[in-house]
Design a protein around this motif. Structure first.
Motif, mmCIF file in Angstrom:
data_model
loop_
_atom_site.group_PDB
_atom_site.id
_atom_site.type_symbol
_atom_site.label_atom_id
_atom_site.label_comp_id
_atom_site.label_asym_id
_atom_site.label_seq_id
_atom_site.Cartn_x
_atom_site.Cartn_y
_atom_site.Cartn_z
ATOM 1 N N GLY A 96 -13.941 -0.179 -12.047
ATOM 2 C CA GLY A 96 -12.463 -0.226 -12.129
ATOM 3 C C GLY A 96 -12.164 -0.928 -10.596
ATOM 4 N N GLU A 97 -13.070 -1.313 -9.844
ATOM 5 C CA GLU A 97 -12.431 -2.002 -8.703
ATOM 6 C C GLU A 97 -12.372 -3.531 -8.938
ATOM 7 O OE1 GLU A 97 -12.108 -1.043 -5.386
ATOM 8 O OE2 GLU A 97 -12.162 1.243 -6.106
ATOM 9 N N THR A 98 -11.415 -3.922 -8.214
ATOM 10 C CA THR A 98 -11.118 -5.576 -8.494
ATOM 11 C C THR A 98 -12.191 -6.245 -7.310
ATOM 12 O OG1 THR A 98 -9.488 -5.371 -6.703
ATOM 13 C CG2 THR A 98 -8.713 -5.374 -8.837
ATOM 14 N N SER A 99 -12.533 -7.400 -7.816
ATOM 15 C CA SER A 99 -13.469 -7.800 -7.046
ATOM 16 C C SER A 99 -12.979 -9.212 -6.226
ATOM 17 C CB SER A 99 -14.784 -8.619 -7.659
ATOM 18 O OG SER A 99 -14.264 -9.268 -8.794
ATOM 19 N N SER A 100 -11.588 -8.730 -5.625
ATOM 20 C CA SER A 100 -10.860 -9.941 -4.989
ATOM 21 C C SER A 100 -11.645 -10.200 -3.606
ATOM 22 C CB SER A 100 -9.485 -9.775 -4.775
ATOM 23 O OG SER A 100 -9.372 -8.299 -4.128
ATOM 24 N N GLY A 101 -12.376 -9.244 -3.229
ATOM 25 C CA GLY A 101 -12.861 -9.233 -1.713
ATOM 26 C C GLY A 101 -12.046 -8.712 -0.845
ATOM 27 N N THR A 102 -10.854 -8.459 -0.708
ATOM 28 C CA THR A 102 -9.923 -7.831 -0.094
ATOM 29 C C THR A 102 -10.153 -6.281 -0.087
ATOM 30 O OG1 THR A 102 -7.979 -7.932 -1.363
ATOM 31 C CG2 THR A 102 -8.330 -9.809 -0.009
ATOM 32 N N ALA A 103 -9.637 -5.714 1.101
ATOM 33 C CA ALA A 103 -9.963 -4.350 1.251
ATOM 34 C C ALA A 103 -8.614 -3.584 0.315
ATOM 35 C CB ALA A 103 -9.776 -3.630 2.371
ATOM 36 N N ARG A 104 -8.835 -2.434 -0.503
ATOM 37 C CA ARG A 104 -7.775 -1.851 -1.297
ATOM 38 C C ARG A 104 -6.921 -1.194 -0.271
ATOM 39 N NH1 ARG A 104 -7.558 3.099 -3.054
ATOM 40 N NH2 ARG A 104 -9.615 3.451 -2.227
ATOM 41 N N VAL A 105 -5.762 -1.450 -0.473
ATOM 42 C CA VAL A 105 -4.703 -0.849 0.252
ATOM 43 C C VAL A 105 -3.579 -0.340 -0.348
ATOM 44 C CG1 VAL A 105 -2.917 -0.866 2.224
ATOM 45 C CG2 VAL A 105 -5.259 -2.121 2.199
ATOM 46 N N GLY A 106 -3.343 1.181 -0.235
ATOM 47 C CA GLY A 106 -2.480 1.777 -0.920
ATOM 48 C C GLY A 106 -2.998 2.924 -1.839
ATOM 49 N N GLY A 107 -2.834 4.078 -1.676
ATOM 50 C CA GLY A 107 -3.434 5.048 -2.502
ATOM 51 C C GLY A 107 -2.813 6.264 -2.038
ATOM 52 N N PRO A 108 -3.299 7.360 -2.832
ATOM 53 C CA PRO A 108 -2.401 8.474 -2.543
ATOM 54 C C PRO A 108 -2.771 9.040 -1.184
ATOM 55 C CG PRO A 108 -4.350 8.951 -3.963
ATOM 56 C CD PRO A 108 -4.269 7.356 -3.804
ATOM 57 N N PHE A 109 -1.735 9.614 -0.478
ATOM 58 C CA PHE A 109 -2.009 10.579 0.868
ATOM 59 C C PHE A 109 -0.840 11.271 0.624
ATOM 60 C CE2 PHE A 109 0.865 7.103 1.839
ATOM 61 C CZ PHE A 109 1.812 7.451 2.841
ATOM 62 N N SER A 110 -0.902 12.622 1.312
ATOM 63 C CA SER A 110 0.150 13.395 1.502
ATOM 64 C C SER A 110 0.073 14.169 3.061
ATOM 65 C CB SER A 110 -0.083 14.490 0.547
ATOM 66 O OG SER A 110 0.994 15.571 0.851
ATOM 67 N N LEU A 111 1.041 13.911 3.857
ATOM 68 C CA LEU A 111 0.872 14.255 5.228
ATOM 69 C C LEU A 111 2.365 15.058 5.640
ATOM 70 C CD1 LEU A 111 -0.486 11.270 6.639
ATOM 71 C CD2 LEU A 111 -1.851 13.280 6.650
ATOM 72 N N VAL A 112 2.372 15.694 6.865
ATOM 73 C CA VAL A 112 3.603 16.553 7.077
ATOM 74 C C VAL A 112 4.207 15.763 8.428
ATOM 75 C CG1 VAL A 112 4.513 18.691 8.279
ATOM 76 C CG2 VAL A 112 2.770 18.766 6.298
ATOM 77 N N SER A 113 5.524 15.500 8.466
ATOM 78 C CA SER A 113 6.071 14.746 9.530
ATOM 79 C C SER A 113 6.437 15.521 10.771
ATOM 80 C CB SER A 113 7.459 14.001 9.071
ATOM 81 O OG SER A 113 8.518 14.852 9.197
ATOM 82 N N HIS A 114 6.737 14.925 11.930
ATOM 83 C CA HIS A 114 6.879 15.898 13.211
ATOM 84 C C HIS A 114 8.205 16.488 13.033
ATOM 85 C CE1 HIS A 114 9.203 12.098 13.845
ATOM 86 N NE2 HIS A 114 10.058 13.030 14.784
ATOM 87 N N THR A 115 9.083 16.205 12.006
ATOM 88 C CA THR A 115 10.358 17.057 11.903
ATOM 89 C C THR A 115 10.125 18.079 10.798
ATOM 90 O OG1 THR A 115 11.096 15.380 9.994
ATOM 91 C CG2 THR A 115 11.874 14.944 12.231
ATOM 92 N N GLY A 116 8.820 18.194 10.206
ATOM 93 C CA GLY A 116 8.634 19.307 9.349
ATOM 94 C C GLY A 116 8.606 18.992 7.744
ATOM 95 N N GLY A 117 8.909 17.926 7.399
ATOM 96 C CA GLY A 117 8.942 17.294 5.988
ATOM 97 C C GLY A 117 7.509 16.895 5.351
#
Ligand SMILES: [Cu+2]
Lengths: 206, 168
Positions: free
Chosen positions: A35-56
């Motif tokens: 399921g990976e593309t073989s374009s040769g470029t690194a895959r960027v843009g996937g799921p992440f979840s973090l907390v900001s310095h303001t709390g959200g």
């Protein structure tokens, strides 16, 4: 009588070599990521979840529909991290309300030392629209993976360490796809023009 | 002799500062064969645990010298570090032996390369302020200097330490 065994041996050898070649090539294709593309470029843009310095909580889904800038760093970094933050602050000040068209995220790759309080204190020196994000070790790893970014803890003297890390600014489009790296060495006017263009990339509706 | 020189430098700087109304002027200090050109430190965010500082070292002597580190009243200590970039990855390492300045040579500490690292500054570095520091050299001994705090590197034309260089 003399030539036949040699001929047979050659045939057998050929069969063995061909067989091995087939096994190896099958294993290779089976072992490659599916399921990976073989374009040769690194895959960027996937799921992440973090907390900001303001709390959200900030994740890739809450960011959908708007362009954003991402870069990785840590507060024990004297050179490139504050430089990038000050430069982005200057650009955003220059852009004024236009800079509200995109989000700017500073993801800490050193959540051990960069507590939310530390980040909140540090961020008072920069444009208030910049969000510093942190997470658990696992959440931080996931964020790095989402951008195919790199960070590694490097021990120094007793108890002290520094971090090697990906240094560039990622440009993410409103549809969540990767828009390239921001070139911080370009002339100031070019960078401003690029950011003005990025700010216009808004997904309305949907 | 060096204090008289320093006073002259300071007076010249002050005069030029009045004329140009900028605090980011080039300034220099010297001790024996060692000359320190425009020591400056980057403004720090609030509560920063580290700060980067930069300068140019010129050794006019006939022997190599070595900048090993230093001290300042406003931080725990000063170390010599090197930043390198490779494959988009920034790496910083201490240089425990410091940096050598060849006889008749000059070394520039600048962003993205070698820097002095202030460990645990006890105050925020505000643009336009300054602070004293002592540099330690293997041969020349200690050199007293004063860092000016700048937001951006001084744009210098040529390699000289002429007065009048300022941020745009
Ligand atoms: Cu350093």
């Amino acid at each position: 009588m003399s030539g036949l065994p040699a001929f047979r041996l050659t045939i057998w050898a050929a069969i063995v070599v061909l067989g091995m070649f087939l096994i190896v090539s099958t294993q290779l294709s089976g072992g490659s990521p599916t399921g990976e593309t073989s374009s040769g470029t690194a895959r960027v843009g996937g799921p992440f979840s973090l907390v900001s310095h303001t709390g959200g909580r900030v994740d890739n889904q809450s960011l959908a529909g708007r362009p954003y800038l991402v870069f990785f760093g840590f507060t024990y970094c004297p050179d490139i991290c504050p430089t990038t933050l000050f430069e982005l602050t200057d650009l955003m000040t220059e852009l004024g309300p236009v800079a509200t068209g995109f989000k700017v995220l500073f993801i800490s790759i050193d959540p051990e030392r960069d507590t939310r309080e530390t980040l909140a204190s540090s961020m008072t020196s920069f444009d208030s629209r910049i969000l510093a994000l942190r997470g658990t070790a696992a959440e931080t790893d996931a964020a790095l993976e989402a951008f195919s970014a790199y960070a590694k803890k490097v021990p120094l003297e007793v108890g002290e360490y520094t971090m090697d890390h990906t240094a560039g600014v990622f440009l993410m489009k409103s549809d969540g796809s990767f828009g390239g790296m921001m070139d911080m060495h370009e002339p100031r006017e070019t960078r401003l023009e690029n950011l003005r263009r990025i700010a216009k990339d808004q997904v309305t509706g949907s | 002799m060096s204090s008289g020189f320093k006073l002259t430098v300071k007076l010249t700087c002050m005069l030029a500062a009045t004329l140009l109304s900028t605090s980011a002027l080039a300034h220099q200090f010297s001790q024996g064969d060692i000359k320190i050109g425009h020591p400056w430190s980057r403004v720090t965010p609030s509560a920063a645990p580290v700060a980067g500082a930069y300068l140019t070292v010129t050794n006019s002597g006939s022997q190599p010298d070595r900048l090993a580190g230093g001290s300042t009243p406003i931080a725990d200590r000063i170390e010599v570090h090197q930043m390198t970039m490779g494959d988009g990855i920034a790496r910083m390492r201490p240089l425990p032996d410091g940096i050598e300045i060849a006889a008749g040579g000059s070394v520039e500490l600048a962003p993205g390369g070698i820097h002095l690292m202030l460990i645990k500054p006890n105050q925020q570095l505000i643009e336009g302020s300054s602070f004293k520091a002592t540099l330690e050299f293997a041969r020349a001994g200690t050199v007293e200097i004063e860092f000016v705090v700048q937001r951006n590197p001084t744009v210098q034309t040529g390699s000289g330490n002429e007065h009048g260089g300022h941020t745009p």
